[in-house]
Design a protein around this motif. Structure first.
Motif, PDB file in Angstrom:
ATOM      1  N   GLY A 466     -61.261 -95.878  23.196  1.00  5.80           N
ATOM      2  CA  GLY A 466     -62.337 -96.463  23.971  1.00  5.80           C
ATOM      3  C   GLY A 466     -63.437 -97.087  23.122  1.00  5.80           C
ATOM      4  N   VAL A 487     -73.452 -97.592  27.015  1.00  8.94           N
ATOM      5  CA  VAL A 487     -72.373 -97.911  27.950  1.00  8.94           C
ATOM      6  C   VAL A 487     -71.050 -97.533  27.286  1.00  8.94           C
ATOM      7  CG1 VAL A 487     -71.204 -99.703  29.275  1.00  8.94           C
ATOM      8  CG2 VAL A 487     -73.702 -99.790  28.963  1.00  8.94           C
ATOM      9  N   ILE A 489     -66.891 -97.180  27.675  1.00  4.67           N
ATOM     10  CA  ILE A 489     -65.699 -97.612  28.409  1.00  4.67           C
ATOM     11  C   ILE A 489     -64.482 -96.967  27.756  1.00  4.67           C
ATOM     12  CG2 ILE A 489     -64.270 -99.590  29.091  1.00  4.67           C
ATOM     13  CD1 ILE A 489     -66.800-101.310  28.924  1.00  4.67           C
ATOM     14  N   GLY A 490     -63.679 -96.305  28.578  1.00  4.02           N
ATOM     15  CA  GLY A 490     -62.480 -95.666  28.046  1.00  4.02           C
ATOM     16  C   GLY A 490     -62.775 -94.385  27.305  1.00  4.02           C
ATOM     17  N   LYS A 493     -65.716 -88.753  30.490  1.00  2.67           N
ATOM     18  CA  LYS A 493     -67.023 -88.699  31.162  1.00  2.67           C
ATOM     19  C   LYS A 493     -67.807 -87.450  30.775  1.00  2.67           C
ATOM     20  CE  LYS A 493     -66.332 -92.437  33.598  1.00  2.67           C
ATOM     21  NZ  LYS A 493     -67.103 -93.672  33.287  1.00  2.67           N
ATOM     22  N   GLU A 502     -72.256 -89.526  27.909  1.00  2.00           N
ATOM     23  CA  GLU A 502     -73.247 -90.559  27.599  1.00  2.00           C
ATOM     24  C   GLU A 502     -74.572 -89.934  27.189  1.00  2.00           C
ATOM     25  OE1 GLU A 502     -73.660 -93.606  30.508  1.00  2.00           O
ATOM     26  OE2 GLU A 502     -71.619 -94.390  30.214  1.00  2.00           O
TER      27      GLU A 502
END
Length: 555
Positions: A466, A487, A489-490, A493, A502
C-alpha cells in the motif's frame, strides 16, 4: 572460424528460447562488422500476477535496433500472438518490410483496425513460394499447425541452408490443409541442410499427435450426446478447430452462435479467404431466445480464464441476451497455458455451481496440440538430415529433452542456446561466439518501456504494502501549522489492538517533526525524510509491513 572473406552464418534468438512464447529470431550473414540481418517472427508473451497492470510482454530489441542499417527484412511464419503479436508495437522501432502469408496479413489488418497501430509495410507470400530478402533466399514450406497458413522456412545462403521450422506438427488429416510437405523436406535433406532450428514445445511427449480429424469426431460425439446447449471454447486463431466445431454442430442438427470479439475477427478473415466455405451461416445473438436448447452450439472465447471473455461472462451470468442453464455442457477444446490454471479453475467452478457439465481433454478427445511429439521430431530429423540441431521454442526442460532426442537420433551436432546467445552455424562446427543484450520490455496502456520506465516495480510493491501520503504545512516560524493530513491506501485500517492506523502514523509524523530543532526545519527535505521514516517505522511496528510513504512539506 570464418571463411577466407571473414563471412559467417549466425543465429541469435532474442526471445522464445528458454521460455514459451515471445519468439524473435535473428539470422546474420557476413563479416562480424557488416552482417546483414534477417528477423524471423516478432512475438509476445502474456503477463502474470508478477506484472500487475501490464498488457503485453515484448522482446527487448535494443541489439537489433543498433543494427537497423543492416536489417534486410522481417518474415512472419504464422499469425499466432507468440510469433507476430508484437509487430504493431515494435514496427515503429524496426520499420522494415514484413513478409507474411495472406491470412496473417488479413489478421494483422483486422487487429490494426480494432486496436489501432501503424500502417505496416507488408509483402504477401504464399506457401511453396521462393523469395529473396537481401542475401537470404527463402522458401516457404507448408506445414500443419493449429492456425491457417503456417510455414517452415528454408533459408539458403552461400554458407549453407538452414531450416527454421516455426510451429509445426505432422497431421495426416488436418481440418484445413495442406499437410506438412514431407517430400519437400526430404528434397532439402538431399540437397544438404546445415542446421535445423526446430520447435521443442512437445519434446517431452512420447508418440504421435492425434489428428484434427480425430478431434472433430470427438467433438461430434460430445455434441450429439448432449441434452442441452453445448458451449465450446477454443483459441480464437484455430480456424481448423472452428471448422471442426461447426461441422460437428451441423451433423448433430445444431446451429452455431459465436460470442467474443477476437473470434468474430478471425472468422471474418477466414471467411474472406475461403477457409469456412460450405458451412451453414452462424446465428446472431438475437436469435438465441428463439433457438431450442438442443439445437444450439455456442462457440466462445475464454479458454484461458480471461475475466472479460465470453465464457467468463456466461459463468457469471452477465450477458444480456445469452445464458447457460443447468444441464448444459461446456467443452474446453484447448490446452492450459502455464500460469492460467487458477483463472481457468475459477471459471469452471462457477459453471459447476450452476449445474453445468464440464468436458475437457482428459474426458474426451476434444483437443490436440499443434506441436510435434517425439516420433514426429524423429521423422523430421530423418527427412532433413541436418548437420546441426538447435532446439528452440521451449523452456529449458523442453530444449534439453529435444537435444537429447536429436543426439540419440544420430544428428552430428546438437547446440543448446538461450536468448541472447549468438551461435555460428557455418563455416566450421557450431559455436557460441558472442552474447548480445536481450530481455523484456512491457506494454502498459499506451506506453512501452522497461520495468522501471513503466513503473512496474513500484506498482508491484504497492500491491503488497500500500501507500501513505502525508501533507505537512509549516508556518513562518517553521512550526506545524496544524496536524498533517494522512491518507492511506491499501493499508490496514487498525492494528491488532484496534487502534486506527492513520492516527498511529499521524502521531509518528508529528513526533518526528517536532523532535527536529526549529533552526534545522528550514531544510524542508530533511523534514520530509524524517516524517517518512517515522511513518514507515510506525506502520511496521503496528502492522508488520512497511508501506510506500510520500511526504509533502510546504511552508
Amino acid at each position: 572460424m570464418a571463411d577466407k572473406n571473414g563471412n559467417e552464418l549466425v543465429f541469435c534468438p532474442l526471445g522464445g528460447v528458454g521460455e514459451i512464447g515471445m519468439n524473435f529470431a535473428l539470422y546474420g550473414l557476413g563479416p562480424s562488422n557488416a552482417r546483414k540481418w534477417l528477423i524471423v517472427d516478432v512475438g509476445v508473451t502474456f503477463p502474470d500476477a508478477h506484472l500487475p497492470g501490464v498488457d503485453l510482454v515484448l522482446p527487448d530489441t535494443r541489439f537489433i535496433e543498433s543494427e537497423l542499417h543492416n536489417v534486410v527484412g522481417i518474415v512472419i511464419t504464422h499469425a499466432h500472438e507468440d510469433h507476430y503479436g508484437a509487430l504493431l508495437d515494435l514496427w515503429p522501432r524496426l520499420k522494415k518490410k514484413v513478409w507474411m502469408t495472406p491470412f496473417t496479413a488479413g489478421l494483422l489488418e483486422a487487429k490494426r483496425r480494432y486496436e489501432g497501430g501503424p500502417e505496416v509495410d507488408v509483402e504477401v507470400y504464399r506457401a511453396g513460394e521462393r523469395f529473396q530478402i537481401g542475401p537470404f533466399e527463402l522458401e516457404a514450406i507448408p506445414v500443419t499447425h493449429s492456425i491457417p497458413e503456417p510455414v517452415s522456412l528454408a533459408i539458403r545462403t552461400p554458407l549453407g541452408t538452414v531450416v527454421h521450422t516455426g510451429d509445426w506438427k505432422i497431421d495426416p488429416a488436418p481440418a484445413i490443409g495442406p499437410m506438412t510437405d514431407e517430400n519437400r523436406f526430404r528434397q532439402l535433406g538431399d540437397e544438404g541442410v546445415t542446421a535445423l532450428i526446430c520447435d521443442s514445445t512437445n519434446a517431452l511427449r512420447e508418440g504421435d499427435s492425434p489428428s484434427e480429424q480425430d478431434v472433430g469426431q470427438g467433438l461430434r460425439e460430445v455434441i450429439e450426446q448432449a441434452s442441452g446447449r453445448v458451449a465450446v471454447t477454443t483459441f480464437s486463431s484455430n480456424v481448423g478447430r472452428i471448422r471442426s466445431i461447426a461441422e460437428a454442430a451441423r451433423d448433430a442438427g445444431r446451429q452455431v452462435l459465436v460470442l467474443g470479439s477476437s473470434l468474430k475477427r478471425v472468422i471474418n478473415v477466414a471467411q474472406e479467404i475461403g477457409y469456412l466455405d460450405g458451412l451453414p451461416e452462424f446465428v446472431d445473438e438475437q436469435d438465441y431466445a428463439y433457438t431450442p436448447r438442443e439445437n444450439l452450439v455456442i462457440l466462445c472465447t475464454g479458454s484461458q480464464g480471461e475475466p472479460r471473455a465470453a465464457l467468463a461472462k456466461l459463468a457469471r451470468d452477465e450477458m444480456k441476451t445469452v445464458s447457460l442453464t443447468p444441464g448444459d455442457t461446456v467443452v474446453y477444446s484447448s490446452r492450459v497455458i502455464p500460469g492460467n490454471e487458477k483463472a481457468i479453475l475459477e471459471i469452471k467452478n462457477l459453471l459447476i455451481e450452476q449445474g453445468i457439465k464440464i468436458i475437457e481433454d482428459g474426458d474426451a478427445l476434444v483437443h490436440v496440440s499443434g506441436h510435434p511429439r517425439r516420433n514426429e521430431l524423429k521423422r523430421m530429423y530423418e527427412w532433413v538430415r541436418p548437420r546441426i540441431l538447435v532446439p528452440v521454442h521451449g523452456e529449458a526442460q523442453h530444449l534439453v529433452a529435444h537435444g537429447a532426442l536429436g543426439a540419440m537420433s544420430g544428428i552430428p551436432e546438437v547446440a543448446q542456446v538461450r536468448n541472447g546467445d549468438m551461435i555460428r552455424l557455418a563455416p566450421g562446427p557450431a559455436e557460441i561466439i558472442d552474447q548480445v543484450p536481450f530481455g523484456r520490455i512491457f506494454k502498459d496502456g499506451k506506453v512501452i518501456g522497461a520495468e522501471e520506465e513503466v513503473g512496474i516495480r513500484d506498482r508491484r510493491k504497492l500491491s503488497y504494502v500500500g501507500h501513505v501520503a502525508v501533507n505537512v504545512v509549516l508556518d513562518d516560524r517553521y512550526d506545524l501549522a496544524g496536524d498533517p493530513d494522512v491518507v492511506a491506501i491499501g493499508v490496514a485500517k487498525f492494528n491488532r489492538n484496534g487502534e486506527p492506523m492513520e492516527e498511529i502514523m499521524l502521531s509518528a509524523a508529528i513526533g518526528a517533526i517536532e523532535s527536529i530543532p526549529r533552526v534545522r526545519r528550514k531544510d524542508l527535505d530533511l523534514v520530509a525524510e524524517a516524517a517518512r521514516r517515522a511513518v514507515r517505522g510506525a506502520a511496521n511496528d503496528a502492522w508488520g509491513k512497511k508501506p510506500i510513504v510520500t511526504v509533502f512539506v510546504t511552508r
